[in-house]
Design a protein around this motif. Structure first.
Motif, PDB file in Angstrom:
ATOM      1  N   ASP A 147      41.582  73.232  15.561  1.00 56.90           N
ATOM      2  CA  ASP A 147      41.807  73.713  14.187  1.00 56.90           C
ATOM      3  C   ASP A 147      41.992  72.545  13.207  1.00 56.90           C
ATOM      4  O   ASP A 147      41.459  72.571  12.095  1.00 56.90           O
ATOM      5  CB  ASP A 147      43.034  74.625  14.141  1.00 56.90           C
ATOM      6  N   ASN A 148      42.743  71.551  13.647  1.00 55.28           N
ATOM      7  CA  ASN A 148      42.987  70.389  12.770  1.00 55.28           C
ATOM      8  C   ASN A 148      41.691  69.637  12.458  1.00 55.28           C
ATOM      9  O   ASN A 148      41.435  69.252  11.322  1.00 55.28           O
ATOM     10  CB  ASN A 148      43.980  69.429  13.420  1.00 55.28           C
ATOM     11  N   ASN A 182      43.208  71.440  23.093  1.00 57.90           N
ATOM     12  CA  ASN A 182      43.807  72.747  22.788  1.00 57.90           C
ATOM     13  C   ASN A 182      43.299  73.242  21.431  1.00 57.90           C
ATOM     14  O   ASN A 182      42.625  72.526  20.689  1.00 57.90           O
ATOM     15  CB  ASN A 182      45.333  72.654  22.794  1.00 57.90           C
ATOM     16  N   ASN A 183      43.663  74.482  21.133  1.00 58.31           N
ATOM     17  CA  ASN A 183      43.214  75.119  19.879  1.00 58.31           C
ATOM     18  C   ASN A 183      43.767  74.418  18.639  1.00 58.31           C
ATOM     19  O   ASN A 183      43.117  74.390  17.584  1.00 58.31           O
ATOM     20  CB  ASN A 183      43.639  76.588  19.860  1.00 58.31           C
ATOM     21  N   ARG A 184      44.961  73.893  18.780  1.00 61.46           N
ATOM     22  CA  ARG A 184      45.589  73.224  17.632  1.00 61.46           C
ATOM     23  C   ARG A 184      44.758  72.006  17.198  1.00 61.46           C
ATOM     24  O   ARG A 184      44.518  71.807  16.006  1.00 61.46           O
ATOM     25  CB  ARG A 184      47.003  72.791  17.999  1.00 61.46           C
ATOM     26  N   GLU A 185      44.343  71.198  18.163  1.00 61.15           N
ATOM     27  CA  GLU A 185      43.522  70.038  17.853  1.00 61.15           C
ATOM     28  C   GLU A 185      42.183  70.471  17.264  1.00 61.15           C
ATOM     29  O   GLU A 185      41.669  69.847  16.329  1.00 61.15           O
ATOM     30  CB  GLU A 185      43.278  69.200  19.110  1.00 61.15           C
TER      31      GLU A 185
END
Length: 255
Positions: free
Chosen positions: A104-105, A99-102
């Motif tokens: 971004d991190n 996902n985008n969260r991973e």
């Protein structure tokens, strides 16, 4: 014992004491001339030795600073290696994000480690600049050190030559002075040394010159001149404190 010592001191008349004092003065003046011949050489040798020791200490400290900065460079290189490894790891993980969260991190971690690499590289440049500067300082110090060592060798050689030429004469004079001191009562000898120490020319015993003190050249009253010639008591100049004797006594000693 005290009475025997007192009697021994009274064995010498005032004239004999004055004669011994003047002989001691002449002897010490001769020693002073030998010291003057050496001039500033002993002080120059001492100053050069101190300067050389200071330069050697400075060079040692510069080497220590270089070692410290080399150690710091190694630490920063290890940080770069570690950060670069993490960057590669996080980049490989980008292909498997869910996902985008991973995403971004991981991107932030890659950016952060990149900044760590940049910061470490900057610090390495700074440490290397310090190392280069210290190497230049060491080079300059070594050049100066070699020059000072050469100066020291020369000054020591000059001093040793003068000492060698005058050693025997000085030893004889010091032995003579020691024997003369044994004929002078301690209190008077202490006064002589104190006066001599305070006099700029080292003269503690002077004769009358043109009706004046041979030390400070202040006029001496006729009656005091007569007392000095009689040699019945120790008389000092009321202006400079030197022990005064009549010229006839100095002539008899010189003969």
């Amino acid at each position: 014992m005290a009475k025997k010592k007192e009697v021994a001191e009274k064995e010498y008349t005032v004239e004999e004491r004055l004669r011994s004092l003047y002989q001691l003065q002449v002897t010490m003046t001769s020693i002073d001339k030998i010291k003057t011949l050496r001039g500033e050489l002993p002080l120059e040798v001492s100053d050069l030795e101190d300067e050389i020791a200071g330069l050697e200490t400075r060079i040692h400290n510069y080497h220590a600073e270089i070692d410290t900065n080399k150690g710091n460079v190694t630490l920063q290189k290890n940080k770069i290696s570690e950060a670069s490894g993490l960057i590669e790891k996080y980049k490989s993980q980008l292909d498997n994000v869910r996902n985008n969260r991973e995403f971004d991190n991981l991107s932030k971690e890659i950016e952060f480690q990149g900044l760590e690499v940049e910061f470490a590289e900057k610090r390495i440049k700074e440490y290397n600049a310090v190392i280069d500067k210290k190497k230049d300082d060491i080079k300059q110090c070594k050049e100066l050190l070699e020059g000072r060592k050469g100066d020291l060798t020369q000054k020591k050689s000059e001093l040793e030559e003068i000492i060698s030429e005058t050693r025997q004469e000085e030893e004889k004079l010091r032995e003579k002075a020691k024997k003369l001191e044994e004929t002078i009562e301690p209190r008077l000898l202490t006064a002589f040394k104190r006066i001599r120490k305070g006099a700029h020319n080292g003269l503690a015993v002077v004769d009358i010159q043109r009706d004046a003190c041979g030390g400070c050249f202040n006029k001496i009253p006729p009656q005091k001149q007569m007392d000095i010639k009689l040699r019945k008591k120790i008389i000092v100049c009321e202006y400079c404190g030197r022990i005064m004797i009549d010229p006839d006594l100095t002539l008899s000693v010189q003969k």
